[in-house]
Design a protein around this motif. Structure first.
Motif: not given
Lengths: 774, 475
Positions: B191, B200-201, B203-206
């Motif tokens: 990241m 920022s775009r 989705s922050h699914r890790h």
């Protein structure tokens, strides 16, 4: 004046100076005839004027037709002294598409122009004239028959008048038709322009003979109303201008008995002869009769200082041509045609056969490449075989994706987008007022908008421009959007801008020159442009020539270019931009501060209206995000994930916590726990060494020494281990490179003595390794 | 059983097991939650037309790609993959720059400017065309696109900016097209590589995948061992014809290979019908007896002490299986031990040092002492020679060697990269070093001191003086 600088002047006056009553300044010298290159024209003639905004200004396509109203020389304008006042005639393509008040779809002909009364600048330079041209004014019903196909001949059936700033209407160009329309249809309201089809419907039939007119309603036969234009017989150099619509048809006269009709015509003629000499003759059109022409010559004031009657003028003209019948009102063109006839006739013969196909044909042949291919054509993947493909031009392809076989049932969910922007009202107002001022004052300008990602910059700009587009009090503007991240390299921005302005795809060098020309030279018919440059920093290259030229154009007031530059960093102009660019960027700046947690709460609540989330959960998310970045996207993503975890149940604090945990990208502790025992040993050794020495860096051999000590304390590493010892250097190096791939360690590859850098905190290592007993 | 029959059976078993060990990228075990997450994302993108982005992070060899493959296989059984989905696979090592990646995307999506594998137009044209294509999916009538970006971290710093990632994430974030972007990487800090606007775009699914999170490493290795080496059990219902047995073998049984894998490798699966069920029985019991043997378990434990990478373990198994032959129809536990030893303790450098001649090793030792004395300063040939002759003169038993021979030995060390010429950082130094005579070029030792000591320890027939000299710098 022509004597003073006869050689250097591009334009030669062919007449003496004439008096113009509008001439308020003594620096303007009016003339009535000029020569520019091979163009010889005088007041009242029609010319093609190069449009600098078009794709190819030096072709017929790139020109607009105009009628010369006055010619003068401005001595104080050293740059461009030869000016002309014109009346514009727009091509059909240049008409605004949506603002027409006409309900019916009009079928325009191939070479049709529309008299344009929109508020364009009518003062142009003579040097922009491209060619002489000729415009025939015909009735709206004349579709195919009277087509003038020879080069630089146009026909004009409608005129465009502005009702309000945005609203415009088409009405017949001939005054007699307008009047007939008014009186026939709505005798009370005589200002409302009528659409041609309604005219046809309501007028039924108008038949005109040499001496009689008869108009009868409710008859399906064709409207046979023809304006005969006497063709210009001398030569092509002489001006040939159709007369202004003078003959008016009153409903009474139309309905009256035939013999009364001529009186009315002649009366009308006399009335109008004061300012312009009428030259129209109306007579019955018979299918077999060839096209007639009336000498449509509008005498300039200098030539005919005294007010002459129509008959005299016509006589004079006819004599000059040598074969005209004296009485223009009854003039019937004989079969022996004057000069222009032959080509027309030939053309006409060929066209009478497919008279009815004319309209579809004009539709079928698109005149500009702007007409797109039909979108959404599903294309089978086997349609294109390599053998059949010669060359694929990307610019000619329609961007489509393969359509799916099983359609989705919830398409509507994606098409409705929420347009409210809570918390950004102030910025929205600021952008709107900025653009509004620039548009209404017809000046150029530039605004720099900054803010961290996810603060709604682009959304606000888009909303503002959408609102302004719908604002009828503002002049229409062209919106161009360029995103620095969506282009391959900065210079492709030119291509994008040019493509959105004109619809043509060219290489960047060409686009640059054309845009330069367009924005730096004043264009009389220019529509204001609003250019949104998103991700401005991505357009920065070393020379910064792209940014420079965009800002430079925006500094020209005549360019009518408003630039909204959007970027992430607040201090980009000072930090990254060269002084010459930053200076042109100006000082109009707008900053989008990160969202506060209340704003975020509001955004999440509006965006996810109806979602099953507890207010506490929303508040937790908002506060967490506001504390870090204030990124609305992140708050929404977290909320969506929490909803996903909750499934059918209500998403509460627990789910939010889990979503937050997932989104936190650091998983160092988990990663260390799941390493192999030997890897953990090396990490512990490095961590111990880092703590011992206090520096982040250590070497492999020192770490190995520490590892040996740790192993000695821990005991036998595995059951079949021969002795209690640390990994060998080779093993250690393999282990370290595995850790380096995970980026738990940073490894500086130096063959003899690798340097190790702990990339996680030593506390993490201790915490992750302490419970595990090997 | 006849010899030829055993021969044939062994060959078939070997072939089958090799296929199973190497080619099976569909069977995935463990990590149920993570697998479900990926499956949900895929199904939502395909069936509801949603847009998603996610990152799968895990160390090498933990089964990230296998997870994707197994999910894709499952999805392909449930929806019409042919007509509803476009899967675009990119690898950061192959598509190292955006130009190449773009062409590959266009070709895999079969857009209009692609003919077969060839893509026409310039990079800029392709980019704008591809973007307008992707954005035309707003009406959700187009197929769902699944982008799988392997070695995701390599996309993060390719090119000028992260244009490709920006656009992919932007489209998924704005829901402009039914699209699912899945990044696969082994870097935990991925990241931090992303630009702010790209981050920022996203989705922050890790989705983290770590090996043996829920089980003991040794037990897992035993499971993999049994799973990979056991043959499909044939059913007891022997009444069925050969063909139906075959169907059970390939379709019904848990550990059997899927037809797709045979197709992928162009192998006719019917040849395995000839496998004798009795032989398989005995083979399977042999495998069971192997994992019950203490020695084997111990060495599996040793393996798991060093490595938790399943891929490496599969390589070990492959080596073991390759050693099967008609003469040796069963796996020898000693083979397992040797292979594991070779894998976890590959002492290549020590072996290389041990392969040197006495003179060469003496030079290495001389250089080791010199660098120790001068605290890592590089040495040239003359310095090494000086130190060596000092030692040789002290010990009369050492054979005296003429100087050119020593120089030749020194050059041999250089070609083996045991010593390395030092790099000059300044560009001007480069020209001067090239002009320096080879005797005076500076070299540094490229092997760790520990390795030299290890090599000296195990060196066969090394004179005791040299051994002594190696351990004691005082001459």
């Amino acid at each position: 004046m022509s004597k003073r600088r006869p050689t250097s002047k591009a334009v030669t006056w062919l007449s003496g100076e004439v008096f113009n009553e509008n001439n308020v300044s003594n620096t303007f010298h009016y003339f009535s005839k000029f020569q520019f290159k091979d163009i010889i024209a005088e007041v009242g003639d029609y010319v093609l004027v190069s449009n600098a905004d078009s794709a190819e200004p030096d072709t017929e396509e790139g020109c607009d037709a105009a009628k010369i109203l006055a010619l003068y020389e401005d001595h104080y304008n050293k740059h461009d002294p030869f000016r002309a006042k014109v009346q514009w005639y727009s091509k059909v393509n240049d008409l605004p598409k949506k603002n027409l008040n006409n309900k019916e779809q009009l079928d325009f002909l191939d070479k049709e122009v529309v008299e344009d009364h929109r508020p364009f600048n009518t003062n142009v330079s003579i040097e922009t004239f491209y060619k002489r041209c000729y415009i025939n004014f015909v009735l709206t019903k004349d579709t195919a028959r009277d087509l003038t196909i020879s080069p630089y001949h146009y026909i004009c059936r409608y005129r465009l008048v502005s009702i309000t700033k945005r609203k415009i209407a088409l009405e017949p160009v001939l005054e007699e038709e307008r009047k007939a329309l008014d009186l026939l249809v709505t005798p009370k309201k005589n200002t409302t322009p009528k659409t041609p089809s309604s005219l046809v419907k309501r007028m039924g039939r108008v038949s005109i003979s040499d001496r009689n007119w008869s108009v009868s309603k409710n008859d399906g036969t064709k409207l046979l109303l023809k304006r005969a234009i006497l063709s210009d017989i001398n030569d092509k150099e002489l001006p040939k201008a159709p007369a202004a619509p003078n003959v008016t048809e009153t409903p009474k006269s139309a309905k009256k008995i035939n013999n009364k009709f001529e009186e009315i015509i002649s009366m009308e003629l006399k009335e109008n002869s004061d300012d312009e000499l009428p030259t129209l003759i109306i007579r019955q059109h018979i299918q077999t009769t060839p096209k007639r022409k009336t000498p449509a010559r509008k005498p300039s004031l200098s030539e005919t200082p005294k007010k002459t009657l129509l008959f005299e003028e016509e006589k004079e003209y006819s004599t000059r041509s040598g074969r005209k019948i004296k009485l223009p009102a009854t003039y019937c063109e004989p079969e022996v045609s004057p000069v222009k006839r032959t080509p027309h006739r030939n053309r006409k013969v060929s066209e009478t056969s497919d008279d009815f196909e004319m309209t579809p044909r004009t539709l079928r042949t698109p005149r500009t490449p702007r007409v797109p291919k039909t979108p959404k054509t599903p294309r089978s993947s086997f349609a294109r075989t390599p053998a059949s493909v010669k060359r694929i031009l990307t610019s000619e392809l329609t961007p489509t994706l393969h359509s799916r076989a099983h359609s989705l049932d919830n398409i509507n969910e994606f098409t409705n987008d929420c347009r409210s922007l809570p918390g950004r009202e102030k910025q929205l107002d600021e952008i709107m007022s900025f653009v509004k001022t620039k548009l209404s004052d017809s000046v150029s300008g530039c605004m720099y908008i900054s803010g961290v990602p996810g603060t709604g910059k682009t959304a606000t700009v888009n909303t503002a421009l959408k609102i302004l587009k719908e604002d009828i009090d503002l002049p229409d503007f062209q919106l161009v959007e360029v995103n620095g991240m969506r282009i391959a390299e900065p210079r492709q921005a030119y291509v994008q801008i040019y493509k959105q302005l004109t619809g043509k795809a060219v290489v960047w060098e060409q686009a640059c020159t054309l845009l330069e020309k367009r924005f730096t030279k004043p264009g009389p018919r220019r529509v204001p442009t609003v250019l949104v440059v998103d991700e401005l920093d991505a357009l920065c290259n070393r020379r910064q020539d792209v940014l420079y030229s965009i800002m430079e154009w925006a500094a020209h007031n005549s360019a009518l270019l408003t630039v909204l530059a959007v970027a992430n960093t607040m201090d980009l102009p000072e930090r990254a931009l060269a002084a010459r660019v930053a200076s042109r960027l100006g000082l109009t700046r707008l900053t989008f501060p990160p969202y506060t947690h209340t704003q975020l709460q509001c955004i999440v609540a509006t965006k996810l209206a109806g979602a099953n989330v507890t207010p506490d959960a929303i508040q937790l998310i908002s506060r967490k995000v506001a504390a870090v970045s204030g990124d609305a996207r992140r708050a929404l993503a977290l909320c969506t994930r929490a909803l996903e975890i909750a499934g059918d149940k209500q998403a509460g604090l627990l789910e939010v916590q889990q979503a937050l945990g997932e989104a936190a990208s650091s998983a160092a502790v988990r990663a260390i726990r799941n390493c192999s025992a030997a890897e953990r040993l090396m990490l512990r050794a490095v961590a111990a060494e880092v703590e011992r020495t206090g520096s982040d860096e250590t070497t492999l051999s020192r770490a190995l020494a520490t590892a040996a000590a740790i192993v000695a304390l821990d005991g036998r590493p595995y059951k079949c281990a021969a002795n209690i010892r640390a990994p060998t250097p080779t093993q250690a190096q393999t282990i370290c490179s595995r850790l380096a791939a995970l980026k738990l360690l940073l490894l500086e590859p130096k063959p003899s003595e690798p340097r190790l850098l702990l990339n996680v905190s030593a506390d993490d290592v201790h915490y992750a390794t302490k419970q595990i007993t090997v | 059983m006849l010899n030829s029959e055993i021969d044939k059976q062994i060959k078939l078993i070997r072939k089958y097991l090799k296929l199973k060990i190497v080619e099976d990228n569909i069977n995935f075990r463990g990590h149920e939650n993570e697998r479900k997450h990926v499956y949900d994302i895929f199904m939502k993108s395909i069936q509801q037309g949603e847009s998603h982005s996610a990152l799968i992070i895990g160390p090498r060899g933990c089964g990230k790609t296998t997870l994707i493959n197994s999910v894709l296989y499952q999805v392909s059984n449930e929806v019409d993959m042919e007509n509803d989905v476009i899967v675009v696979k990119l690898n950061g090592f192959l598509h190292h720059e955006e130009k190449v990646a773009l062409k590959s995307i266009t070709a895999q999506m079969q857009l209009e400017n692609a003919v077969g594998d060839r893509v026409f137009g310039t990079f800029a044209e392709n980019l704008s065309f591809l973007l307008s294509c992707l954005m035309s999916g707003l009406d959700r009538r187009c197929r769902t696109m699944i982008f799988i970006l392997e070695e995701f971290d390599m996309f993060c710093h390719s090119g000028r900016t992260q244009t490709l990632l920006y656009n992919l994430f932007d489209i998924t974030h704005n829901k402009q097209a039914p699209m699912c972007v899945l990044g696969i990487t082994n870097r935990l800090d991925v990241m931090e590589l992303l630009e702010k606007r790209v981050k920022s775009r996203f989705s922050h699914r890790h989705i983290f995948i770590f090996p043996n999170e829920n089980e003991m490493p040794v037990q897992k290795l035993i499971d993999v061992f049994v799973q990979c080496l056991s043959m499909p059990k044939s059913r007891k219902i022997k009444k069925a014809s050969k063909k139906s047995t075959a169907i059970k073998e390939t379709v019904n049984l848990e550990f059997s290979l899927r037809e797709e894998i045979f197709e992928k490798c162009n192998i006719d699966s019917r040849q395995f019908l000839d496998l004798n069920s009795e032989f398989i029985e005995s083979w399977n019991s042999h495998i069971q007896s192997l994992v019950e043997e203490e020695r084997v378990v111990d060495y599996l434990e040793k393996f798991s002490y060093f490595v938790v990478n399943e891929q490496i373990f599969r390589n070990v198994l492959f080596q073991i299986v390759s050693k099967l032959s008609p003469k040796k129809p069963y796996i020898d536990p000693q083979d397992i031990i040797l292979t594991i030893d070779n894998t976890v303790t590959p002492e290549h450098r020590v072996k290389l040092l041990q392969s040197l001649s006495i003179l060469e090793l003496s030079l290495v030792i001389a250089m080791m002492h010199g660098m120790e004395i001068f605290d890592g300063q590089p040495m040239n040939f003359e310095m090494v020679l000086h130190r060596y002759t000092k030692f040789a003169n002290e010990n009369s038993s050492t054979q005296s060697v003429p100087r050119p021979v020593i120089l030749k030995a020194f050059e041999h060390l250089q070609s083996l990269e045991i010593i390395m010429p030092i790099r000059n950082d300044s560009s001007s130094g480069d020209t001067t070093t090239s002009r320096v005579q080879k005797e005076y070029k500076l070299y540094t030792l490229a092997v760790p001191v520990e390795d030299i000591k290890e090599a000296v320890k195990g060196f066969k027939a090394l004179p005791t003086e040299i051994q002594h000299w190696a351990n004691n710098s005082v001459v």
